[in-house]
Design a protein around this motif. Structure first.
Motif, PDB file in Angstrom:
ATOM      1  N   MET A  77       0.809  -1.217   0.000  1.00 13.87           N
ATOM      2  CA  MET A  77       0.000   0.000   0.000  1.00 13.87           C
ATOM      3  C   MET A  77       0.847   1.274   0.000  1.00 13.87           C
ATOM      4  O   MET A  77       0.626   2.178  -0.799  1.00 13.87           O
ATOM      5  CB  MET A  77      -0.939   0.000   1.212  1.00 13.87           C
ATOM      6  CG  MET A  77      -1.903   1.152   1.268  1.00 13.87           C
ATOM      7  SD  MET A  77      -3.205   1.084   0.047  1.00 13.87           S
ATOM      8  CE  MET A  77      -4.140  -0.309   0.614  1.00 13.87           C
ATOM      9  N   SER A  78       1.827   1.344   0.862  1.00 14.80           N
ATOM     10  CA  SER A  78       2.611   2.579   0.972  1.00 14.80           C
ATOM     11  C   SER A  78       3.579   2.777  -0.193  1.00 14.80           C
ATOM     12  O   SER A  78       4.123   3.860  -0.363  1.00 14.80           O
ATOM     13  CB  SER A  78       3.387   2.598   2.292  1.00 14.80           C
ATOM     14  OG  SER A  78       4.300   1.524   2.345  1.00 14.80           O
ATOM     15  N   ARG A  79       3.774   1.764  -1.024  1.00 15.54           N
ATOM     16  CA  ARG A  79       4.674   1.902  -2.175  1.00 15.54           C
ATOM     17  C   ARG A  79       3.979   2.472  -3.406  1.00 15.54           C
ATOM     18  O   ARG A  79       4.628   2.926  -4.325  1.00 15.54           O
ATOM     19  CB  ARG A  79       5.305   0.553  -2.537  1.00 15.54           C
ATOM     20  CG  ARG A  79       6.310   0.079  -1.513  1.00 15.54           C
ATOM     21  CD  ARG A  79       7.105  -1.067  -2.089  1.00 15.54           C
ATOM     22  NE  ARG A  79       8.018  -1.630  -1.127  1.00 15.54           N
ATOM     23  CZ  ARG A  79       8.986  -2.470  -1.444  1.00 15.54           C
ATOM     24  NH1 ARG A  79       9.164  -2.838  -2.698  1.00 15.54           N
ATOM     25  NH2 ARG A  79       9.776  -2.954  -0.518  1.00 15.54           N
ATOM     26  N   SER A 114       6.965  -7.035  -7.816  1.00 13.98           N
ATOM     27  CA  SER A 114       7.203  -6.711  -9.225  1.00 13.98           C
ATOM     28  C   SER A 114       7.509  -5.216  -9.351  1.00 13.98           C
ATOM     29  O   SER A 114       7.099  -4.414  -8.517  1.00 13.98           O
ATOM     30  CB  SER A 114       5.986  -7.084 -10.081  1.00 13.98           C
ATOM     31  OG  SER A 114       4.900  -6.265  -9.778  1.00 13.98           O
ATOM     32  N   ASN A 115       8.211  -4.857 -10.417  1.00 15.62           N
ATOM     33  CA  ASN A 115       8.613  -3.460 -10.567  1.00 15.62           C
ATOM     34  C   ASN A 115       7.415  -2.533 -10.780  1.00 15.62           C
ATOM     35  O   ASN A 115       7.501  -1.355 -10.475  1.00 15.62           O
ATOM     36  CB  ASN A 115       9.660  -3.271 -11.668  1.00 15.62           C
ATOM     37  CG  ASN A 115       9.485  -4.174 -12.852  1.00 15.62           C
ATOM     38  OD1 ASN A 115       8.579  -5.005 -12.889  1.00 15.62           O
ATOM     39  ND2 ASN A 115      10.347  -4.043 -13.819  1.00 15.62           N
ATOM     40  N   ASP A 116       6.268  -3.045 -11.248  1.00 19.05           N
ATOM     41  CA  ASP A 116       5.086  -2.190 -11.367  1.00 19.05           C
ATOM     42  C   ASP A 116       4.142  -2.344 -10.169  1.00 19.05           C
ATOM     43  O   ASP A 116       3.086  -1.724 -10.139  1.00 19.05           O
ATOM     44  CB  ASP A 116       4.333  -2.467 -12.666  1.00 19.05           C
ATOM     45  CG  ASP A 116       3.685  -3.844 -12.707  1.00 19.05           C
ATOM     46  OD1 ASP A 116       3.872  -4.643 -11.757  1.00 19.05           O
ATOM     47  OD2 ASP A 116       2.985  -4.123 -13.691  1.00 19.05           O
ATOM     48  N   LEU A 117       4.511  -3.163  -9.197  1.00 19.36           N
ATOM     49  CA  LEU A 117       3.764  -3.483  -7.981  1.00 19.36           C
ATOM     50  C   LEU A 117       2.522  -4.333  -8.226  1.00 19.36           C
ATOM     51  O   LEU A 117       2.114  -5.096  -7.366  1.00 19.36           O
ATOM     52  CB  LEU A 117       3.373  -2.229  -7.178  1.00 19.36           C
ATOM     53  CG  LEU A 117       4.522  -1.384  -6.653  1.00 19.36           C
ATOM     54  CD1 LEU A 117       3.976  -0.166  -5.908  1.00 19.36           C
ATOM     55  CD2 LEU A 117       5.426  -2.191  -5.737  1.00 19.36           C
ATOM     56  N   LEU A 122       2.880 -13.552  -3.199  1.00 22.27           N
ATOM     57  CA  LEU A 122       3.528 -14.460  -2.252  1.00 22.27           C
ATOM     58  C   LEU A 122       4.048 -15.702  -2.965  1.00 22.27           C
ATOM     59  O   LEU A 122       4.900 -16.404  -2.439  1.00 22.27           O
ATOM     60  CB  LEU A 122       2.542 -14.887  -1.158  1.00 22.27           C
ATOM     61  CG  LEU A 122       2.088 -13.800  -0.190  1.00 22.27           C
ATOM     62  CD1 LEU A 122       0.968 -14.318   0.709  1.00 22.27           C
ATOM     63  CD2 LEU A 122       3.248 -13.297   0.648  1.00 22.27           C
ATOM     64  N   LEU A 123       3.525 -15.975  -4.169  1.00 24.50           N
ATOM     65  CA  LEU A 123       3.881 -17.182  -4.907  1.00 24.50           C
ATOM     66  C   LEU A 123       4.544 -16.846  -6.233  1.00 24.50           C
ATOM     67  O   LEU A 123       4.138 -15.905  -6.910  1.00 24.50           O
ATOM     68  CB  LEU A 123       2.628 -18.019  -5.201  1.00 24.50           C
ATOM     69  CG  LEU A 123       1.803 -18.463  -4.008  1.00 24.50           C
ATOM     70  CD1 LEU A 123       0.575 -19.215  -4.486  1.00 24.50           C
ATOM     71  CD2 LEU A 123       2.623 -19.325  -3.067  1.00 24.50           C
ATOM     72  N   ARG A 130       7.234 -10.304 -13.208  1.00 23.31           N
ATOM     73  CA  ARG A 130       8.244  -9.249 -13.273  1.00 23.31           C
ATOM     74  C   ARG A 130       8.760  -8.924 -11.880  1.00 23.31           C
ATOM     75  O   ARG A 130       8.379  -7.943 -11.284  1.00 23.31           O
ATOM     76  CB  ARG A 130       7.637  -8.021 -13.935  1.00 23.31           C
ATOM     77  CG  ARG A 130       7.189  -8.262 -15.348  1.00 23.31           C
ATOM     78  CD  ARG A 130       6.429  -7.089 -15.919  1.00 23.31           C
ATOM     79  NE  ARG A 130       5.328  -6.624 -15.092  1.00 23.31           N
ATOM     80  CZ  ARG A 130       4.091  -7.076 -15.164  1.00 23.31           C
ATOM     81  NH1 ARG A 130       3.765  -8.005 -16.016  1.00 23.31           N
ATOM     82  NH2 ARG A 130       3.149  -6.594 -14.396  1.00 23.31           N
ATOM     83  N   LYS A 131       9.640  -9.749 -11.378  1.00 24.20           N
ATOM     84  CA  LYS A 131      10.174  -9.546 -10.036  1.00 24.20           C
ATOM     85  C   LYS A 131      11.301  -8.516 -10.069  1.00 24.20           C
ATOM     86  O   LYS A 131      12.180  -8.561 -10.910  1.00 24.20           O
ATOM     87  CB  LYS A 131      10.698 -10.867  -9.480  1.00 24.20           C
ATOM     88  CG  LYS A 131      11.203 -10.752  -8.053  1.00 24.20           C
ATOM     89  CD  LYS A 131      11.864 -12.034  -7.625  1.00 24.20           C
ATOM     90  CE  LYS A 131      13.266 -11.995  -8.131  1.00 24.20           C
ATOM     91  NZ  LYS A 131      14.269 -12.695  -7.472  1.00 24.20           N
TER      92      LYS A 131
END
Length: 190
Positions: A77-79, A114-117, A122-123, A130-131
């Motif tokens: 959320m905060s990201r 992922s870079n786009d969140l 979790l899996l 896109r990690k």
């Protein structure tokens, strides 16, 4: 159509209502689905949005169910952009943010960010995820969240958690049985 059978004595062809112009184009189908559920009698007091991101799904739901209390749950959320979050959250009558992941057990877990969140999970299911980072997050169950936040009354639960929806459901069976009128899942089926 089998999901929405006509009530006894009722017959009509169904036409979707037109969403308001301020509903994001990618949420028009969501708005129409929620509008149809409301027309079928769904009137939740509480909406739990698991995998809430910026709050855009909940904002869309609030245009249909403005009196509902919203609980938005997302470990990232905060990201998300504060500007995007504030744009959606400012229009809610009642909401609460919970920065945690939901699963079938509580504690802390590594999450693949992922870079786009939006693809955070979790899996890890496949290499296309896109990690960009791995971090530890607080994890709780839907049952524990409902007890801790005293969520009661007619409830709608939306779950969009990138491959881990089954874990959220397994961790919320008691709450779902007692209070939940409908569950909306976004599933990736491969």
């Amino acid at each position: 159509e089998d999901l929405f059978p006509p009530k006894p004595g009722e017959f009509s062809c169904y036409f979707n209502s037109e969403p308001p112009s301020n509903v994001h184009w990618s949420f028009r189908d969501t708005w129409q689905m929620l509008d149809r559920l409301k027309r079928q009698g769904l009137d939740p007091e509480v909406i739990v949005d698991v995998g809430a991101s910026t709050g855009v799904w909940s904002w869309t739901a609030a245009t249909i169910f403005p009196k509902a209390k919203f609980v938005l749950v997302d470990p990232m959320m905060s990201r998300y952009s504060e500007q995007a979050r504030n744009y959606y959250l400012k229009s809610f009558q009642s909401y609460e943010l919970v920065e945690a992941a939901l699963s079938d057990k509580s504690g802390q877990m590594d999450i693949l960010v992922s870079n786009d969140l939006y693809g955070t999970s979790l899996l890890k299911v496949d290499e296309r995820t896109r990690k960009s980072d791995v971090c530890k997050v607080e994890v709780t169950t839907l049952d524990e969240l409902a007890k801790r936040k005293q969520i009661r009354g007619r409830t709608l639960v939306k779950i969009d958690v990138q491959y881990a929806e089954h874990l959220v459901v397994n961790g919320g069976l008691q709450f779902i049985k007692e209070y939940v009128d409908a569950v909306i899942l976004e599933l990736t089926i491969e």
